[in-house]
Write an enzyme that holds these catalytic residues in place. Structure first.
Site, short mmCIF file in Angstrom:
data_model
loop_
_atom_site.label_atom_id
_atom_site.label_comp_id
_atom_site.label_asym_id
_atom_site.label_seq_id
_atom_site.Cartn_x
_atom_site.Cartn_y
_atom_site.Cartn_z
N HIS A 138 0.85 -1.20 0.00
CA HIS A 138 0.00 0.00 0.00
C HIS A 138 0.88 1.25 0.00
O HIS A 138 0.66 2.19 -0.78
CB HIS A 138 -0.90 -0.03 1.24
CG HIS A 138 -1.67 1.23 1.48
ND1 HIS A 138 -2.99 1.39 1.13
CD2 HIS A 138 -1.29 2.41 2.04
CE1 HIS A 138 -3.39 2.60 1.47
NE2 HIS A 138 -2.38 3.24 2.03
N GLU A 139 1.88 1.28 0.89
CA GLU A 139 2.75 2.46 0.98
C GLU A 139 3.59 2.64 -0.27
O GLU A 139 3.80 3.76 -0.74
CB GLU A 139 3.63 2.36 2.23
CG GLU A 139 2.87 2.28 3.55
CD GLU A 139 1.90 3.42 3.77
OE1 GLU A 139 2.11 4.51 3.20
OE2 GLU A 139 0.91 3.22 4.51
N HIS A 142 1.63 4.38 -2.87
CA HIS A 142 1.62 5.85 -2.69
C HIS A 142 2.83 6.46 -3.39
O HIS A 142 2.73 7.51 -4.03
CB HIS A 142 1.66 6.20 -1.20
CG HIS A 142 0.33 6.17 -0.53
ND1 HIS A 142 -0.78 6.83 -1.01
CD2 HIS A 142 -0.08 5.58 0.63
CE1 HIS A 142 -1.81 6.65 -0.20
NE2 HIS A 142 -1.42 5.88 0.80
N GLU A 211 -6.13 6.84 -0.94
CA GLU A 211 -6.06 5.65 -0.07
C GLU A 211 -6.69 4.44 -0.77
O GLU A 211 -6.14 3.33 -0.73
CB GLU A 211 -6.78 5.94 1.25
CG GLU A 211 -6.09 6.95 2.15
CD GLU A 211 -4.68 6.54 2.53
OE1 GLU A 211 -4.44 5.34 2.74
OE2 GLU A 211 -3.81 7.43 2.59
#
Length: 325
Positions: A138-139, A142, A211
């Site tokens: 997930h990070e 980003h 997100e």
């Protein structure tokens, strides 16, 4: 694709609002007030640039980030390296660990080349290996999508409106010999405040889209959605148990985190609906039940979400269930 379209539409809307607002200001103050517009815009952009440049140092300081090498923590370092490779990043982000019991993870930096991915000590002691991989994925997403730069760009619009509002209020207090200009300046202040409020809500909406997009990105590089859903569930529980003083200390940078720590208890209570066997995790079958319509998000929760940088947790789990087909 739909998330990307939403983001493009949001960016377009934000700058249409900015263009329309500046046209209104120009008409209200006339040519003689051009310096007023220039001053406000330059000040806002200048502040945004400073924030963009010193932001990473501020995050490092607040979180007491300690960067590690492969020799310090081979498992964590290789996990970040693997997720970065799968995401197609040319350079592995710097890996950091933060000495806080609050379980969470975050990514920051000015660009992909300057990216850092950090985890707290609390999260490494809480999640399984597959759950931690999903969180790091997930990070990394980003970073891949340049989310820091995009949110900074969006934030320029409310910042310009805010400085326009402050400048007009200051001008109004100082007074002027031209009544027409004085009335126009007061009107600018009112409109600027409205634009600031609306565009601030839109920036938070943009943050929530990012997100969702990062959740999707984690799944696209091979992490199973139910592992990320389970990680989010554990994070809400772990954060709810974290001393309130520690959560309050980190509240200023909560927008960077995987979830909003200030809403942890409420999120945890909502997610217990999903954990039907009360195992403390969310498995594939429980996520499938969500996809089949097993949960509902209340009106009050949807309204509260409007003021948040993170999606409502039940909506987020529902989105993950759609990815787990």
């Amino acid at each position: 694709m739909w998330l990307q379209m939403k983001m493009y539409m949001l960016i377009g809307l934000m700058f249409v609002i900015l263009y329309g607002f500046l046209l209104f200001v120009g008409a209200a103050v006339g040519y003689s007030g051009q310096s007023f517009i220039n001053y406000s815009v330059i000040l806002a952009l200048g502040m945004m640039f400073v924030q963009y440049m010193i932001g990473p140092k501020m995050v490092e300081s607040s979180m007491k980030v300690k960067y590690i090498t492969e020799g310090d923590n081979p498992k964590l370092y290789r996990m970040v390296e693997e997720q970065a490779r799968k995401a197609g990043l040319k350079k592995t982000p710097r890996v950091g660990v933060c000495p806080t019991p609050m379980p969470n993870a975050f990514a920051f930096g000015r660009s992909k080349g300057d990216a850092r991915v950090c985890v707290t000590e609390g999260i490494t002691n809480l999640l399984s290996e597959d759950e931690l991989k999903a969180v790091i994925g997930h990070e990394i997403s980003h970073v891949k999508h340049s989310d820091m730069a995009i949110i900074t760009l969006l934030s320029a619009v409310p910042m310009i409106a805010y400085y326009m509002y402050m400048s007009s209020m200051y001008s109004g207090r100082m007074g002027t010999s031209n009544d027409r200009n004085s009335g126009g300046t007061a009107m600018i202040g009112i409109i600027a405040l409205v634009v600031y409020f609306i565009t601030n809500l839109l920036v938070m909406y943009g943050s929530r889209i990012r997100e969702y997009y990062a959740d999707k990105g984690s799944a696209e590089i091979g992490n199973e959605p139910h592992q990320l859903a389970s990680a989010l569930y554990k994070l809400t529980y772990g954060t709810a148990k974290t001393p309130k003083r520690e959560v309050q200390r980190l509240e200023g940078i909560k927008a960077f985190f995987l979830n909003d720590p200030t809403r942890a208890m409420g999120d945890f209570n909502e997610l217990t609906e999903v954990d039907r066997d009360m195992s403390g995790t969310i498995d594939r079958n429980e996520l499938a039940s969500v996809r089949q319509g097993g949960i509902r998000v209340g009106t009050s929760a949807s309204i509260m979400e409007l003021m948040s940088t993170h999606p409502n947790m039940l909506k987020r789990i529902k989105h993950l269930s759609e990815l787990d087909k």
